[in-house]
Design a protein around this motif. Structure first.
Motif, PDB file in Angstrom:
ATOM      1  N   PRO A  38       0.772  -1.194   0.100  1.00  0.00           N
ATOM      2  CA  PRO A  38      -0.219   0.055   0.033  1.00  0.00           C
ATOM      3  C   PRO A  38       0.785   1.270  -0.010  1.00  0.00           C
ATOM      4  N   ALA A  39       2.155   1.176   0.369  1.00  0.00           N
ATOM      5  CA  ALA A  39       3.023   2.417   0.465  1.00  0.00           C
ATOM      6  C   ALA A  39       3.415   2.592  -1.081  1.00  0.00           C
ATOM      7  N   ALA A  40       3.124   1.990  -1.837  1.00  0.00           N
ATOM      8  CA  ALA A  40       3.355   2.428  -3.331  1.00  0.00           C
ATOM      9  C   ALA A  40       2.532   3.266  -3.911  1.00  0.00           C
ATOM     10  N   PHE A  41       1.280   3.536  -3.278  1.00  0.00           N
ATOM     11  CA  PHE A  41       0.427   4.326  -3.689  1.00  0.00           C
ATOM     12  C   PHE A  41       0.328   5.798  -2.736  1.00  0.00           C
ATOM     13  N   PRO A  42      -0.084   6.834  -3.333  1.00  0.00           N
ATOM     14  CA  PRO A  42      -0.573   7.130  -4.652  1.00  0.00           C
ATOM     15  C   PRO A  42       0.598   6.956  -5.659  1.00  0.00           C
ATOM     16  N   GLY A  43       1.792   7.286  -5.213  1.00  0.00           N
ATOM     17  CA  GLY A  43       2.992   7.181  -6.267  1.00  0.00           C
ATOM     18  C   GLY A  43       2.837   8.362  -7.281  1.00  0.00           C
ATOM     19  N   HIS A  62      -8.045   4.363  -2.655  1.00  0.00           N
ATOM     20  CA  HIS A  62      -8.096   3.766  -0.979  1.00  0.00           C
ATOM     21  C   HIS A  62      -7.292   2.670  -1.409  1.00  0.00           C
ATOM     22  N   THR A  63      -6.463   2.201  -0.600  1.00  0.00           N
ATOM     23  CA  THR A  63      -5.847   0.918  -0.580  1.00  0.00           C
ATOM     24  C   THR A  63      -6.083   0.123   0.597  1.00  0.00           C
ATOM     25  N   HIS A  64      -6.205  -1.288   0.132  1.00  0.00           N
ATOM     26  CA  HIS A  64      -6.540  -2.321   1.049  1.00  0.00           C
ATOM     27  C   HIS A  64      -5.291  -3.155   1.465  1.00  0.00           C
ATOM     28  N   ASP A  65      -4.577  -3.221   2.404  1.00  0.00           N
ATOM     29  CA  ASP A  65      -3.311  -4.122   2.652  1.00  0.00           C
ATOM     30  C   ASP A  65      -3.782  -5.584   2.984  1.00  0.00           C
ATOM     31  N   LEU A  66      -3.389  -6.311   1.739  1.00  0.00           N
ATOM     32  CA  LEU A  66      -3.757  -7.846   1.532  1.00  0.00           C
ATOM     33  C   LEU A  66      -2.870  -8.307   2.949  1.00  0.00           C
ATOM     34  N   ARG A  67      -1.814  -8.034   3.420  1.00  0.00           N
ATOM     35  CA  ARG A  67      -1.381  -8.526   4.531  1.00  0.00           C
ATOM     36  C   ARG A  67      -2.167  -8.596   6.028  1.00  0.00           C
ATOM     37  N   GLU A  68      -3.078  -7.746   5.820  1.00  0.00           N
ATOM     38  CA  GLU A  68      -3.953  -7.469   7.165  1.00  0.00           C
ATOM     39  C   GLU A  68      -4.924  -8.660   7.201  1.00  0.00           C
ATOM     40  N   HIS A  69      -4.775  -9.403   6.096  1.00  0.00           N
ATOM     41  CA  HIS A  69      -5.731 -10.466   6.183  1.00  0.00           C
ATOM     42  C   HIS A  69      -4.931 -11.698   6.124  1.00  0.00           C
ATOM     43  N   ALA A 100     -13.827  -8.973  -0.289  1.00  0.00           N
ATOM     44  CA  ALA A 100     -15.292  -8.501   0.582  1.00  0.00           C
ATOM     45  C   ALA A 100     -15.166  -7.008   1.202  1.00  0.00           C
ATOM     46  N   GLU A 101     -13.751  -6.977   1.843  1.00  0.00           N
ATOM     47  CA  GLU A 101     -13.940  -5.578   2.694  1.00  0.00           C
ATOM     48  C   GLU A 101     -13.650  -4.450   1.722  1.00  0.00           C
ATOM     49  N   ALA A 102     -13.208  -4.537   0.437  1.00  0.00           N
ATOM     50  CA  ALA A 102     -12.914  -3.453  -0.441  1.00  0.00           C
ATOM     51  C   ALA A 102     -14.551  -3.056  -0.865  1.00  0.00           C
ATOM     52  N   GLN A 103     -14.912  -4.284  -1.347  1.00  0.00           N
ATOM     53  CA  GLN A 103     -16.630  -4.068  -1.952  1.00  0.00           C
ATOM     54  C   GLN A 103     -17.717  -3.815  -1.054  1.00  0.00           C
ATOM     55  N   SER A 104     -17.295  -3.588   0.259  1.00  0.00           N
ATOM     56  CA  SER A 104     -18.359  -3.230   1.165  1.00  0.00           C
ATOM     57  C   SER A 104     -18.503  -1.574   0.960  1.00  0.00           C
ATOM     58  N   HIS A 105     -17.627  -1.072   0.493  1.00  0.00           N
ATOM     59  CA  HIS A 105     -17.765   0.356   0.003  1.00  0.00           C
ATOM     60  C   HIS A 105     -18.303   0.591  -1.246  1.00  0.00           C
ATOM     61  N   ALA A 106     -18.366  -0.447  -2.178  1.00  0.00           N
ATOM     62  CA  ALA A 106     -18.914  -0.162  -3.503  1.00  0.00           C
ATOM     63  C   ALA A 106     -20.369   0.297  -3.493  1.00  0.00           C
ATOM     64  N   ARG A 107     -20.641   0.811  -4.547  1.00  0.00           N
ATOM     65  CA  ARG A 107     -21.927   1.220  -4.727  1.00  0.00           C
ATOM     66  C   ARG A 107     -22.298   1.296  -6.624  1.00  0.00           C
ATOM     67  N   GLY A 108     -23.405   1.154  -6.942  1.00  0.00           N
ATOM     68  CA  GLY A 108     -23.719   1.205  -8.212  1.00  0.00           C
ATOM     69  C   GLY A 108     -23.025   0.467  -9.119  1.00  0.00           C
ATOM     70  N   ARG A 109     -22.425   0.913 -10.082  1.00  0.00           N
ATOM     71  CA  ARG A 109     -21.585  -0.059 -11.261  1.00  0.00           C
ATOM     72  C   ARG A 109     -20.229   0.051 -10.847  1.00  0.00           C
TER      73      ARG A 109
END
Length: 258
Positions: A38-43, A62-69, A100-109
């Motif tokens: 995640p530290a590679a962003f926003p670059g 928004h970044t989601h750290d895969l390591r947290e899972h 699933a965590e990232a998509q919990s913020h999703a809306r619409g298309r």
């Protein structure tokens, strides 16, 4: 009209600061990136037009750290390939919860893309399509890839930056986000810039010139100095066709309907 300054509100037990710049904004295009780095962003996305547009609230990252899972005390995210072979594969029970965590913020298309060398090649048409979405979630792979079951379960679209292999999907994700964000309303100072550039009309862009009128014995083509806009448009079109035919015969054939 979209509001670029209102925070979206959802029920949560976690207190949120009114000054939290990462809080989702209602009606704003978002990119959510699942990555081990995640530290590679926003670059580079934090610079120039995209960076200014992000500060102005025209889009969010928004970044989601895969390591947290990750699993166990070592936060393991991968394991050996089923059936044997070299390298490691990102586990379904790690990547799945992250998506699933990232998509919990999703809306619409809101499509989910996986940066993969076996995916559909990213192009200007896809960038335009993503810009019409409400947001996008991007999964950056590492090692030998991701457990296929995750891709199937979430209906993920695999996308490639080109016919080559990289060590991970982070750079590809940044390139795709950049190409998309610049097409969002208000990002480019001159909306016409996105109309005349390469690939927008299926052709490569014509040559560009600016001052001085002469440089190292080379002059700007006379037609561009004539003030005759019809002639200039005709010249630019001819040059676009010539360059496309010479450099990208595949694009030229598609343009000609062959």
């Amino acid at each position: 009209m979209k509001s670029h300054g209102r925070k979206s509100i959802r029920a949560t037990l976690k207190p949120s600061s009114l000054m939290d710049e990462t809080a989702p904004l209602a009606g704003v295009w978002q990119a959510r990136v699942i990555t081990l780095f995640p530290a590679a962003f926003p670059g580079v996305l934090g610079e120039s037009l995209t960076g200014r547009a992000m500060k102005d609230g025209l889009w969010q990252l928004h970044t989601h750290d895969l390591r947290e899972h990750g699993l166990t005390k070592h936060r393991n995210v991968d394991d050996t390939p089923a059936g044997g072979g070299a390298g490691m594969v990102l586990r379904a029970d790690v990547v799945g919860p992250a998506i699933a965590e990232a998509q919990s913020h999703a809306r619409g298309r809101w499509p989910i893309l996986y940066m993969s060398p076996r995916g559909r090649r990213f192009d200007q048409a896809m960038a335009r399509d993503l810009a019409r979405c409400d947001g996008v979630t991007m999964l950056c792979g590492r090692f030998e890839g991701v457990d296929e079951r995750v891709l199937e379960a979430f209906g993920i679209t695999e996308v490639s930056l080109g016919d080559f292999v990289m060590t991970g999907g982070e750079l590809a994700a940044q390139a795709m986000i950049d190409a998309t964000v610049r097409l969002l309303p208000g990002v480019l100072g001159n909306a016409e810039s996105a109309v005349d550039e390469s690939h927008s009309a299926g052709l490569l862009e014509h040559p560009q010139y600016t001052k001085p009128a002469e440089w190292q014995g080379r002059t700007i083509p006379e037609v561009l100095m004539s003030g005759n806009h019809a002639k200039i448009a005709e010249w630019r079109r001819e040059m676009s066709e010539k360059i496309t035919a010479e450099r990208r015969p595949d694009l030229w054939a598609r343009h000609k309907g062959e």
